[in-house]
Design a protein around this motif. Sequence first.
Motif, PDB file in Angstrom:
ATOM      1  N   MET A  25      -6.464  -2.516   4.222  1.00 52.56           N
ATOM      2  CA  MET A  25      -5.310  -2.524   4.929  1.00 52.56           C
ATOM      3  C   MET A  25      -4.145  -1.941   4.557  1.00 52.56           C
ATOM      4  O   MET A  25      -3.215  -1.414   5.318  1.00 52.56           O
ATOM      5  N   GLY A  26      -3.936  -1.847   3.268  1.00 50.16           N
ATOM      6  CA  GLY A  26      -3.028  -0.986   2.581  1.00 50.16           C
ATOM      7  C   GLY A  26      -2.850   0.417   3.017  1.00 50.16           C
ATOM      8  O   GLY A  26      -1.879   1.007   3.552  1.00 50.16           O
ATOM      9  N   ILE A  27      -4.082   1.057   2.940  1.00 48.94           N
ATOM     10  CA  ILE A  27      -4.179   2.420   3.474  1.00 48.94           C
ATOM     11  C   ILE A  27      -3.792   2.395   5.057  1.00 48.94           C
ATOM     12  O   ILE A  27      -3.352   3.365   5.566  1.00 48.94           O
ATOM     13  N   GLU A  28      -4.350   1.532   5.655  1.00 48.10           N
ATOM     14  CA  GLU A  28      -4.078   1.536   7.324  1.00 48.10           C
ATOM     15  C   GLU A  28      -2.704   1.408   7.456  1.00 48.10           C
ATOM     16  O   GLU A  28      -2.231   1.966   8.624  1.00 48.10           O
ATOM     17  N   MET A  29      -1.964   0.380   7.048  1.00 50.19           N
ATOM     18  CA  MET A  29      -0.809   0.208   7.201  1.00 50.19           C
ATOM     19  C   MET A  29       0.192   1.464   6.876  1.00 50.19           C
ATOM     20  O   MET A  29       1.401   1.953   7.704  1.00 50.19           O
ATOM     21  N   ALA A  30      -0.108   2.282   5.742  1.00 48.77           N
ATOM     22  CA  ALA A  30       0.631   3.568   5.490  1.00 48.77           C
ATOM     23  C   ALA A  30       0.416   4.581   6.823  1.00 48.77           C
ATOM     24  O   ALA A  30       1.258   5.165   7.183  1.00 48.77           O
ATOM     25  N   PHE A  31      -0.718   4.681   7.075  1.00 46.65           N
ATOM     26  CA  PHE A  31      -1.111   5.381   8.317  1.00 46.65           C
ATOM     27  C   PHE A  31      -0.188   5.051   9.743  1.00 46.65           C
ATOM     28  O   PHE A  31       0.247   5.855  10.126  1.00 46.65           O
ATOM     29  N   THR A  32      -0.368   3.828   9.822  1.00 45.14           N
ATOM     30  CA  THR A  32       0.152   3.064  11.248  1.00 45.14           C
ATOM     31  C   THR A  32       1.771   3.470  11.114  1.00 45.14           C
ATOM     32  O   THR A  32       2.232   3.726  11.868  1.00 45.14           O
ATOM     33  N   PHE A  33       2.438   3.073   9.872  1.00 41.48           N
ATOM     34  CA  PHE A  33       3.683   2.987   9.785  1.00 41.48           C
ATOM     35  C   PHE A  33       4.065   4.632   9.873  1.00 41.48           C
ATOM     36  O   PHE A  33       5.245   5.044  10.211  1.00 41.48           O
ATOM     37  N   GLY A  34       3.298   5.486   9.338  1.00 39.19           N
ATOM     38  CA  GLY A  34       3.717   7.037   9.230  1.00 39.19           C
ATOM     39  C   GLY A  34       3.628   7.519  10.597  1.00 39.19           C
ATOM     40  O   GLY A  34       4.375   8.212  10.880  1.00 39.19           O
ATOM     41  N   GLU A  35       2.485   6.980  11.441  1.00 37.36           N
ATOM     42  CA  GLU A  35       2.426   7.509  12.909  1.00 37.36           C
ATOM     43  C   GLU A  35       3.573   7.129  13.641  1.00 37.36           C
ATOM     44  O   GLU A  35       4.006   7.797  14.669  1.00 37.36           O
ATOM     45  N   ARG A  36       4.402   5.917  13.321  1.00 39.22           N
ATOM     46  CA  ARG A  36       5.383   5.579  14.047  1.00 39.22           C
ATOM     47  C   ARG A  36       6.630   5.755  13.708  1.00 39.22           C
ATOM     48  O   ARG A  36       7.795   5.630  13.953  1.00 39.22           O
ATOM     49  N   GLY A  37       6.608   6.711  12.456  1.00 38.49           N
ATOM     50  CA  GLY A  37       7.798   7.244  11.970  1.00 38.49           C
ATOM     51  C   GLY A  37       8.690   6.432  11.122  1.00 38.49           C
ATOM     52  O   GLY A  37      10.023   6.636  10.707  1.00 38.49           O
ATOM     53  N   LEU A  38       8.090   5.223  10.645  1.00 39.13           N
ATOM     54  CA  LEU A  38       8.863   4.211   9.970  1.00 39.13           C
ATOM     55  C   LEU A  38       8.749   4.575   8.266  1.00 39.13           C
ATOM     56  O   LEU A  38       9.650   4.164   7.669  1.00 39.13           O
ATOM     57  N   ILE A  39       7.733   5.565   7.885  1.00 35.65           N
ATOM     58  CA  ILE A  39       7.907   5.808   6.507  1.00 35.65           C
ATOM     59  C   ILE A  39       7.292   7.320   6.436  1.00 35.65           C
ATOM     60  O   ILE A  39       6.871   7.997   7.396  1.00 35.65           O
ATOM     61  N   GLY A  40       7.899   8.099   5.428  1.00 35.14           N
ATOM     62  CA  GLY A  40       7.170   9.359   5.275  1.00 35.14           C
ATOM     63  C   GLY A  40       7.786  10.563   5.831  1.00 35.14           C
ATOM     64  O   GLY A  40       7.337  11.627   5.521  1.00 35.14           O
ATOM     65  N   GLY A  41       8.613  10.301   6.821  1.00 35.23           N
ATOM     66  CA  GLY A  41       9.116  11.360   7.603  1.00 35.23           C
ATOM     67  C   GLY A  41       8.390  11.869   8.562  1.00 35.23           C
ATOM     68  O   GLY A  41       7.086  11.358   8.886  1.00 35.23           O
ATOM     69  N   PRO A  42       8.384  13.180   9.260  1.00 34.58           N
ATOM     70  CA  PRO A  42       7.853  13.666  10.292  1.00 34.58           C
ATOM     71  C   PRO A  42       6.359  14.131   9.554  1.00 34.58           C
ATOM     72  O   PRO A  42       5.400  14.027  10.686  1.00 34.58           O
ATOM     73  N   GLU A  43       6.101  14.361   8.611  1.00 37.47           N
ATOM     74  CA  GLU A  43       4.806  14.919   8.032  1.00 37.47           C
ATOM     75  C   GLU A  43       3.867  13.689   8.258  1.00 37.47           C
ATOM     76  O   GLU A  43       2.579  13.793   8.009  1.00 37.47           O
ATOM     77  N   ALA A  44       4.311  12.452   7.903  1.00 39.49           N
ATOM     78  CA  ALA A  44       3.391  11.328   8.048  1.00 39.49           C
ATOM     79  C   ALA A  44       2.980  10.991   9.201  1.00 39.49           C
ATOM     80  O   ALA A  44       1.648  10.492   9.303  1.00 39.49           O
ATOM     81  N   ILE A  45       3.311  11.586  10.081  1.00 46.25           N
ATOM     82  CA  ILE A  45       2.375  11.541  11.498  1.00 46.25           C
ATOM     83  C   ILE A  45       0.826  12.035  11.434  1.00 46.25           C
ATOM     84  O   ILE A  45       0.222  11.524  12.085  1.00 46.25           O
ATOM     85  N   GLY A  46       0.831  12.937  10.492  1.00 45.89           N
ATOM     86  CA  GLY A  46      -0.462  13.563  10.267  1.00 45.89           C
ATOM     87  C   GLY A  46      -1.340  13.100   9.132  1.00 45.89           C
ATOM     88  O   GLY A  46      -2.375  13.608   8.789  1.00 45.89           O
ATOM     89  N   TRP A  47      -0.655  12.050   8.668  1.00 47.93           N
ATOM     90  CA  TRP A  47      -1.461  11.324   7.215  1.00 47.93           C
ATOM     91  C   TRP A  47      -3.015  11.232   7.607  1.00 47.93           C
ATOM     92  O   TRP A  47      -3.752  11.297   6.951  1.00 47.93           O
ATOM     93  N   ARG A  48      -2.992  10.201   8.833  1.00 44.11           N
ATOM     94  CA  ARG A  48      -4.515   9.870   9.095  1.00 44.11           C
ATOM     95  C   ARG A  48      -5.615  11.017   9.247  1.00 44.11           C
ATOM     96  O   ARG A  48      -6.622  11.228   8.800  1.00 44.11           O
ATOM     97  N   THR A  49      -4.877  11.982   9.808  1.00 41.99           N
ATOM     98  CA  THR A  49      -5.722  13.318  10.232  1.00 41.99           C
ATOM     99  C   THR A  49      -6.201  14.110   8.954  1.00 41.99           C
ATOM    100  O   THR A  49      -7.313  14.446   8.704  1.00 41.99           O
ATOM    101  N   GLN A  50      -5.010  14.103   8.123  1.00 44.59           N
ATOM    102  CA  GLN A  50      -5.351  14.759   6.725  1.00 44.59           C
ATOM    103  C   GLN A  50      -6.557  14.172   6.066  1.00 44.59           C
ATOM    104  O   GLN A  50      -7.063  14.750   5.143  1.00 44.59           O
ATOM    105  N   ALA A  51      -6.340  12.676   6.016  1.00 46.86           N
ATOM    106  CA  ALA A  51      -7.126  11.870   5.254  1.00 46.86           C
ATOM    107  C   ALA A  51      -8.537  12.102   5.804  1.00 46.86           C
ATOM    108  O   ALA A  51      -9.601  12.155   5.142  1.00 46.86           O
ATOM    109  N   ARG A  52      -8.817  11.955   7.027  1.00 50.00           N
ATOM    110  CA  ARG A  52     -10.069  12.251   7.634  1.00 50.00           C
ATOM    111  C   ARG A  52     -10.634  13.598   7.115  1.00 50.00           C
ATOM    112  O   ARG A  52     -11.595  13.474   6.836  1.00 50.00           O
ATOM    113  N   ASP A  53      -9.815  14.526   7.245  1.00 46.95           N
ATOM    114  CA  ASP A  53     -10.195  16.017   6.822  1.00 46.95           C
ATOM    115  C   ASP A  53     -10.724  15.939   5.068  1.00 46.95           C
ATOM    116  O   ASP A  53     -11.649  16.499   4.577  1.00 46.95           O
TER     117      ASP A  53
END
Length: 228
Positions: A25-53
């Motif tokens: 859940m810690g990993i998932e929350m990082a992805f979810t918050f990143g996609e919603r722009g709550l953490i990590g800035g604009p680049e965080a939107i692509g964290w999940r895709t980068q992790a999949r790759d």
Amino acid sequence: MSSEHYTPAVNPLPPVVVALVLFIMGIEMAFTFGERGLIGGPEAIGWRTQARDSYSFFVSQFDWMLQTGQWRAEYLMRLITYPFVSVNFTQSVFVCVFVLAMGKMVAEVFGSVAMLLIFVLSGVGAAVVYALILAPGAFLVGGFPPVYGLIGAFTWLLWRKLSLVGENQAKAFQLIAVLMGIQFLFRLIFGGAPDWIADLGGFATGFGLSFFLAPGGWARIKGRIRRE
């Protein structure tokens, strides 16, 4: 009433189960918050895709290792990492629910280390089965294959219990039959990748490992070998 005689209504969760769920859940929350722009800035939107790759298991990479005999650590690592990258928030929640339920029962009987080994190795076994059957374009992501490994271990417990009381051991496989039936139904209606192959591979791995990892399991196997 003294605290010495207090018995909790619900047994506490084994620490290894809690730690595993918090990690997922810690990993998932990082992805979810990143996609919603709550953490990590604009680049965080692509964290999940980068992790999949970077961490998903790709059949093409496994096939390449089999064909060339070159076993790259970066590819082998994916056998272990892919369960921790979920497709979406919903998938991660369902994975955690199953880990809490099945992981608790398995850890209480097998022990924490054995439960964690079943989870990790079932993910590995599921990926290998998937790679041997599917075409090179297929890939695996998400924690359901190792969760099915825990279901396999739970099924082994039921199977063993039924054998001790002289009942039909086939009853132990009712849960996996229902889950596979639901998967086939959803696949017929909605389509999608044949991930049930990996799930079934994870189940078989978890069930098989239980013969060795259950308390006294290895001793029973050695005893049978000596008798034969």
